[in-house]
Scaffold this motif. Structure first.
Motif, short mmCIF file in Angstrom:
data_model
loop_
_atom_site.label_atom_id
_atom_site.label_comp_id
_atom_site.label_asym_id
_atom_site.label_seq_id
_atom_site.Cartn_x
_atom_site.Cartn_y
_atom_site.Cartn_z
N ALA A 66 12.03 -5.94 12.47
CA ALA A 66 12.59 -7.16 13.06
C ALA A 66 11.44 -8.07 13.48
N LEU A 67 11.52 -9.32 13.05
CA LEU A 67 10.52 -10.33 13.40
C LEU A 67 11.09 -11.20 14.53
N PRO A 68 10.57 -11.09 15.74
CA PRO A 68 11.17 -11.84 16.86
C PRO A 68 11.04 -13.34 16.67
N LEU A 69 12.13 -14.04 16.96
CA LEU A 69 12.16 -15.50 16.87
C LEU A 69 12.15 -16.14 18.26
N CYS A 70 13.11 -15.77 19.09
CA CYS A 70 13.17 -16.36 20.43
C CYS A 70 14.06 -15.49 21.31
N ALA A 71 13.90 -15.66 22.60
CA ALA A 71 14.71 -14.97 23.60
C ALA A 71 14.83 -15.88 24.81
N ARG A 72 16.01 -15.90 25.41
CA ARG A 72 16.26 -16.78 26.55
C ARG A 72 17.03 -16.02 27.62
N ILE A 73 16.78 -16.36 28.88
CA ILE A 73 17.56 -15.84 30.00
C ILE A 73 18.84 -16.67 30.08
N HIS A 74 19.97 -16.03 29.86
CA HIS A 74 21.24 -16.75 29.77
C HIS A 74 22.19 -16.45 30.91
N GLU A 75 21.74 -15.71 31.90
CA GLU A 75 22.56 -15.46 33.08
C GLU A 75 21.69 -15.64 34.31
N GLY A 76 22.29 -16.15 35.38
CA GLY A 76 21.54 -16.32 36.61
C GLY A 76 20.93 -17.69 36.78
N LEU A 77 20.87 -18.51 35.72
CA LEU A 77 20.33 -19.86 35.80
C LEU A 77 21.50 -20.85 35.77
N ILE A 78 21.74 -21.52 36.86
CA ILE A 78 22.85 -22.47 36.97
C ILE A 78 22.25 -23.84 37.31
N PHE A 79 22.31 -24.76 36.36
CA PHE A 79 21.80 -26.10 36.57
C PHE A 79 22.91 -27.07 36.95
N SER A 80 24.15 -26.70 36.68
CA SER A 80 25.28 -27.56 37.03
C SER A 80 26.51 -26.69 37.21
N ASN A 81 27.29 -26.98 38.24
CA ASN A 81 28.52 -26.23 38.47
C ASN A 81 29.60 -26.55 37.44
#
Length: 288
Positions: A151-166
């Motif tokens: 597997a060749l890594p492309l990208c990873a993001r934190i998708h929980e815990g970050l709230i920029f707008s309700n």
């Protein structure tokens, strides 16, 4: 030394991801540290592997928070670079094979951003049910070198815990589709993921981009036969669905109607223990 010249010819193509030259030079240092370090001690391992002075530790930490580096642009450049230079990128029916998965990493920092209480739904008894940590989603390309796949890594993001707008009502499935779209892949995608991503939202999103999904269907997954057109128009909304089908029952019925494997091929079973030796011919095994 020739290896480092080739390495620089590849890394230099990531220059458009940085708006400042100094930021790009720090990116080069980080890339060199990732390639040469012998431990996973974070930024400290970069300083130790490259023999940097102690005063470089602070600027390295600041680099990861610099607004001069665009992560999305860096991921697009990295993806395009892999497609251009890697000779073993796997494709299936003209589609790039992309692997997707979620990762939950435990963290001990009390004031660390995006750390929240996470539920681990795995079947392993060694994992606790709840942890404090980061919840990420990652994408990789399937590559091949010789007989080995990797597997060749492309990208990873934190998708929980970050709230920029309700008002943000996006789910993890929505964010994964946006992550795939942000890469701007030049070819359709064949996404391979676990049963969590086997949902209509993912399937419809991939179909809109010409892609497909390979996943394990959930136990409660259902399908509907298309409704026949009514001969005469009636009051109310036209019927959209006909008979309901449980996909799990369809597979059970298909397995019951299939003949045994040897009869289906018209060949006797061979015992592999004897077939491997040329002096001892393979013996037939009767199949019920």
């Amino acid at each position: 030394m020739q290896l480092w010249f080739h390495w620089w010819s590849l890394v230099s193509q990531l220059r458009p991801a940085c708006s400042r030259r100094r930021t790009f030079f720090w990116l080069v240092i980080v890339q060199a540290g990732l390639c040469t370090r012998s431990d996973l001690a974070g930024v400290t391992s970069f300083v130790r592997a490259l023999g940097l002075r102690a005063r470089c530790y602070g600027p390295l930490l600041d680099f990861f928070h610099s607004p001069a580096l665009c992560p999305d642009r860096l991921a697009r450049l990295w993806t395009g670079l892999l497609l251009k230079v890697h000779p073993g990128i796997e494709r299936c029916n003209g589609r790039l094979v992309v692997l997707a998965d979620g990762l939950k990493k435990g963290k001990c920092g009390r004031k660390m951003p995006a750390v929240k209480l996470l539920h681990q739904s795995g079947e392993s008894n060694t994992k606790p049910a709840y942890i404090m940590g980061h919840s990420c989603q990652a994408l990789t390309l399937l590559g091949r070198v010789g007989r080995c796949y990797h597997a060749l890594p492309l990208c990873a993001r934190i998708h929980e815990g970050l709230i920029f707008s309700n008002r943000d009502q996006r789910t993890l499935l929505d964010k994964l589709l946006l992550l795939v779209t942000s890469l701007e892949l030049p070819e359709p995608v064949l996404l391979i993921a676990d049963a969590y991503y086997a949902s209509g939202k993912i399937v419809r999103g991939l179909f809109a981009q010409g892609g497909h999904l390979i996943s394990r269907v959930k136990k409660n997954a259902c399908a509907f036969e298309p409704a026949a057109a009514a001969p005469k128009r009636r009051r109310g909304r036209p019927r959209l669905y006909a008979r309901k089908l449980r996909l799990r029952d369809l597979f059970d019925r298909a397995l019951q109607t299939l003949p045994p494997y040897p009869r289906r091929l018209g060949l006797p079973l061979l015992d592999a223990r004897y077939a491997s030796d040329q002096t001892r011919p393979g013996r037939s095994v009767s199949a019920s």
